[in-house]
Design an enzyme around this catalytic site. Structure first.
Site, mmCIF file in Angstrom:
data_model
loop_
_atom_site.group_PDB
_atom_site.id
_atom_site.type_symbol
_atom_site.label_atom_id
_atom_site.label_comp_id
_atom_site.label_asym_id
_atom_site.label_seq_id
_atom_site.Cartn_x
_atom_site.Cartn_y
_atom_site.Cartn_z
ATOM 1 N N THR A 1 0.838 -1.208 0.000
ATOM 2 C CA THR A 1 0.000 0.000 0.000
ATOM 3 C C THR A 1 0.875 1.262 0.000
ATOM 4 O O THR A 1 0.721 2.142 -0.841
ATOM 5 C CB THR A 1 -0.919 -0.001 1.244
ATOM 6 O OG1 THR A 1 -1.633 -1.226 1.251
ATOM 7 C CG2 THR A 1 -1.888 1.156 1.241
ATOM 8 N N GLU B 1 -6.834 -3.606 8.205
ATOM 9 C CA GLU B 1 -5.814 -4.526 7.731
ATOM 10 C C GLU B 1 -6.397 -5.945 7.757
ATOM 11 O O GLU B 1 -7.439 -6.185 8.396
ATOM 12 C CB GLU B 1 -4.601 -4.469 8.661
ATOM 13 C CG GLU B 1 -4.157 -3.060 8.916
ATOM 14 C CD GLU B 1 -2.686 -2.857 8.725
ATOM 15 O OE1 GLU B 1 -1.967 -3.839 8.509
ATOM 16 O OE2 GLU B 1 -2.268 -1.686 8.776
ATOM 17 N N GLY C 1 -11.132 -0.353 2.684
ATOM 18 C CA GLY C 1 -9.666 -0.449 2.812
ATOM 19 C C GLY C 1 -9.122 0.180 4.083
ATOM 20 O O GLY C 1 -7.933 0.465 4.185
ATOM 21 N N LYS D 1 5.550 2.472 12.680
ATOM 22 C CA LYS D 1 5.357 2.995 14.061
ATOM 23 C C LYS D 1 5.722 1.974 15.122
ATOM 24 O O LYS D 1 6.181 2.330 16.199
ATOM 25 C CB LYS D 1 3.926 3.475 14.252
ATOM 26 C CG LYS D 1 2.853 2.480 13.901
ATOM 27 C CD LYS D 1 1.884 3.048 12.910
ATOM 28 C CE LYS D 1 1.137 1.964 12.186
ATOM 29 N NZ LYS D 1 0.395 2.443 11.061
ATOM 30 N N GLY E 1 -3.521 5.564 4.504
ATOM 31 C CA GLY E 1 -3.832 5.424 3.079
ATOM 32 C C GLY E 1 -2.561 5.598 2.266
ATOM 33 O O GLY E 1 -1.595 6.213 2.725
ATOM 34 N N LYS F 1 1.723 5.074 18.240
ATOM 35 C CA LYS F 1 1.845 6.459 17.760
ATOM 36 C C LYS F 1 1.977 7.422 18.943
ATOM 37 O O LYS F 1 2.756 8.373 18.893
ATOM 38 C CB LYS F 1 0.636 6.824 16.899
ATOM 39 C CG LYS F 1 0.596 6.044 15.598
ATOM 40 C CD LYS F 1 -0.750 6.206 14.930
ATOM 41 C CE LYS F 1 -0.821 5.455 13.614
ATOM 42 N NZ LYS F 1 -2.197 5.321 13.136
HETATM 43 N N1 LIG Z 1 -1.190 1.341 4.932
HETATM 44 C C1 LIG Z 1 -1.240 2.540 5.537
HETATM 45 O O1 LIG Z 1 -2.159 3.347 5.328
HETATM 46 C C2 LIG Z 1 -0.130 2.945 6.477
HETATM 47 C C3 LIG Z 1 -0.162 4.225 7.082
HETATM 48 C C4 LIG Z 1 0.891 4.624 7.915
HETATM 49 C C5 LIG Z 1 1.927 3.746 8.155
HETATM 50 N N2 LIG Z 1 1.918 2.505 7.569
HETATM 51 C C6 LIG Z 1 3.039 1.606 7.842
HETATM 52 O O2 LIG Z 1 3.750 1.386 6.610
HETATM 53 C C7 LIG Z 1 4.314 0.078 6.618
HETATM 54 C C8 LIG Z 1 3.871 -0.669 5.357
HETATM 55 O O3 LIG Z 1 2.481 -0.804 5.357
HETATM 56 P P1 LIG Z 1 1.687 -1.288 4.040
HETATM 57 O O4 LIG Z 1 0.243 -1.089 4.360
HETATM 58 O O5 LIG Z 1 2.248 -0.689 2.824
HETATM 59 O O6 LIG Z 1 2.035 -2.857 4.051
HETATM 60 P P2 LIG Z 1 1.726 -3.927 2.896
HETATM 61 O O7 LIG Z 1 0.704 -3.399 1.954
HETATM 62 O O8 LIG Z 1 1.458 -5.220 3.579
HETATM 63 O O9 LIG Z 1 3.105 -4.042 2.087
HETATM 64 C C9 LIG Z 1 4.242 -4.651 2.603
HETATM 65 C C10 LIG Z 1 5.277 -4.771 1.492
HETATM 66 O O10 LIG Z 1 6.492 -5.200 2.065
HETATM 67 C C11 LIG Z 1 7.019 -6.290 1.310
HETATM 68 N N3 LIG Z 1 7.775 -7.109 2.265
HETATM 69 C C12 LIG Z 1 7.323 -7.774 3.359
HETATM 70 N N4 LIG Z 1 8.349 -8.367 4.007
HETATM 71 C C13 LIG Z 1 9.462 -8.091 3.288
HETATM 72 C C14 LIG Z 1 10.842 -8.412 3.440
HETATM 73 N N5 LIG Z 1 11.283 -9.149 4.463
HETATM 74 N N6 LIG Z 1 11.721 -7.933 2.530
HETATM 75 C C15 LIG Z 1 11.301 -7.172 1.485
HETATM 76 N N7 LIG Z 1 9.994 -6.814 1.287
HETATM 77 C C16 LIG Z 1 9.101 -7.285 2.186
HETATM 78 C C17 LIG Z 1 5.837 -6.984 0.693
HETATM 79 O O11 LIG Z 1 6.296 -7.664 -0.480
HETATM 80 P P3 LIG Z 1 5.322 -8.430 -1.509
HETATM 81 O O12 LIG Z 1 4.487 -7.339 -2.106
HETATM 82 O O13 LIG Z 1 6.212 -9.068 -2.505
HETATM 83 O O14 LIG Z 1 4.518 -9.382 -0.676
HETATM 84 C C18 LIG Z 1 4.931 -5.774 0.394
HETATM 85 O O15 LIG Z 1 5.278 -5.217 -0.857
HETATM 86 C C19 LIG Z 1 3.883 -0.563 7.934
HETATM 87 O O16 LIG Z 1 4.899 -0.359 8.890
HETATM 88 C C20 LIG Z 1 2.638 0.231 8.324
HETATM 89 O O17 LIG Z 1 2.407 0.254 9.738
HETATM 90 C C21 LIG Z 1 0.921 2.093 6.742
#
Ligand SMILES: NC(=O)c1ccc[n+]([C@@H]2O[C@H](COP(=O)([O-])OP(=O)(O)OC[C@H]3O[C@@H](n4cnc5c(N)ncnc54)[C@H](OP(=O)(O)O)[C@@H]3O)[C@@H](O)[C@H]2O)c1
Length: 342
Positions: free
Chosen positions: A13, A189, A186, A105, A301, A204
């Site tokens: 994401t 999680e 969306g 976080k 997001g 946070k």
């Molecule tokens: N989503 C939000 O709105 C949001 C907001 C603020 C902060 N965050 C933070 O941002 C971070 C990411 O969130 P997200 O929602 O983007 O997660 P996500 O959609 O689950 O994406 C995780 C990504 O990391 C990759 N990945 C997982 N383990 C890995 C490893 N060991 N080595 C290399 N790549 C790896 C996955 O690869 P594959 O695609 O190949 O599976 C995927 O592309 C988290 O810490 C979350 O707390 C998210």
């Protein structure tokens, strides 16, 4: 730094948002700053996975270690999530003196003193604006207030998913339907436990406390209650009495000691936090001099979070660092490492 050779860890994401935003604004950034932002590699788990953005296949890799040890990579963006592997990426990058930007976080909240020490020892830098309230640059705002003021209290709605669910319950939607809508939109999680239990808000809050009060309070040490048992009936009763229910994260000083909590609270409808609906976040900062200030915006997001990551990348070019209070006596590095081992 004139050329940022970026290794992007994670393309879910947030990572896909960062990649597409950087592709879109790269020329503008060069024009404004004179610096070139180049995504050199994108590290993921599954090379074959379909992604919302088109990434040239030669950029994709699963060999993160090679990137972390490559001297040509000067910036690491960690957006894989989770704890152990993300901590490994961030610490190795910092030990190698790299500039690191993360949205994680959980890792920042738990290990901030260690990460800051590694920054100091090895000359790297860690920025994590995206970890608290997405597009709202609350950590920078607090840092900039501190040289001339004193924070007495912070209070806020720090988790967009639970605020979205509580807003639906307030509209009279059943708890089951509210959860289903949040998932469809969306805002939840695959495993929503961290949101619903209040753990995400506690992480946070822990980071906010570090910046506002110069104290590291691990999220596990913050008394936390989630919204597991709140139903539309509770919201109906609250409204009948001129109030509403919000998941409030707060921290304050009491006789020189920082106290904190995350819990559902009954708030009068006139409270500024009560008016904040859906996935929107708000932070109220009460300072001795300037009094009460409110900062609000979208806390999660793909694009709001990617925006915060790109803002941190711009801060690297501007040579900007966080300047929170220095905790009174930083613990020695071996004590910090023991905490990771434990
Ligand atoms: N989503 C939000 O709105 C949001 C907001 C603020 C902060 N965050 C933070 O941002 C971070 C990411 O969130 P997200 O929602 O983007 O997660 P996500 O959609 O689950 O994406 C995780 C990504 O990391 C990759 N990945 C997982 N383990 C890995 C490893 N060991 N080595 C290399 N790549 C790896 C996955 O690869 P594959 O695609 O190949 O599976 C995927 O592309 C988290 O810490 C979350 O707390 C998210």
């Amino acid at each position: 730094m004139k050329t940022l050779n970026i290794a992007l860890f994670g393309c879910g994401t947030v990572g896909s948002g960062v990649y597409s935003l950087l592709s879109e604004v790269a020329q503008k950034i060069t024009w404004r700053t004179g610096a070139t932002f180049r995504v050199a590699k994108v590290c993921v788990c599954d090379l074959q996975k379909e992604r919302p953005v088109q990434i040239p296949p030669e950029l994709l890799t699963t060999d993160g270690t090679a990137l972390l040890d490559d001297p040509a990579i000067n910036v690491v963006v960690e957006v894989i999530g989770g704890e152990a592997q993300a901590l490994g990426i961030i610490t190795r990058a910092l030990v190698n003196g790299k500039q690191v930007v993360t949205a994680n976080k959980l890792v920042v909240a738990k290990y901030l003193p260690l990460l800051r020490r590694l920054e100091e020892l090895h000359g790297g830098r860690l920025l994590y604006g995206a970890s608290v309230c997405g597009s709202v640059p609350i950590l920078k705002l607090i840092d900039e207030t501190l040289p001339f003021d004193h924070v007495n209290k912070v209070r806020g709605i720090l988790n967009g998913s639970t605020n979205f669910i509580l807003s639906r319950l307030a509209d009279g939607v059943s708890r089951t339907d509210a959860l289903a809508i949040a998932e469809r939109e969306g805002f939840l999680e695959a495993d929503p436990t961290a949101d619903i239990s209040g753990a995400d808000a506690a992480q946070k809050l822990s980071i906010l406390i570090y910046h506002a009060f110069g104290v590291h309070l691990s999220p596990d040490a913050i008394p936390t209650t989630g919204i597991e048992y709140i139903t539309e009936r509770d919201l109906e009763h609250a409204h009948a009495g001129g109030s509403t229910i919000k998941l409030v994260a707060e921290a304050w000083r009491e006789h020189g000691i920082v106290k904190a909590s995350v819990a559902p609270r009954l708030l009068p409808l006139g409270d500024p936090l009560a008016a904040v609906r859906d996935e929107v976040n708000i932070v109220e900062v009460t300072c001795e001099g300037v009094g009460v200030q409110h900062f609000t915006g979208r806390g999660a997001g793909s694009i709001p979070t990617a925006n915060a990551v790109v803002t941190d990348l711009l801060d690297i070019v501007k040579d900007r660092r966080y300047r929170p209070h220095q905790p009174t006596a930083p613990p020695p590095i071996h004590a910090l490492l023991n905490r990771v081992a434990a």
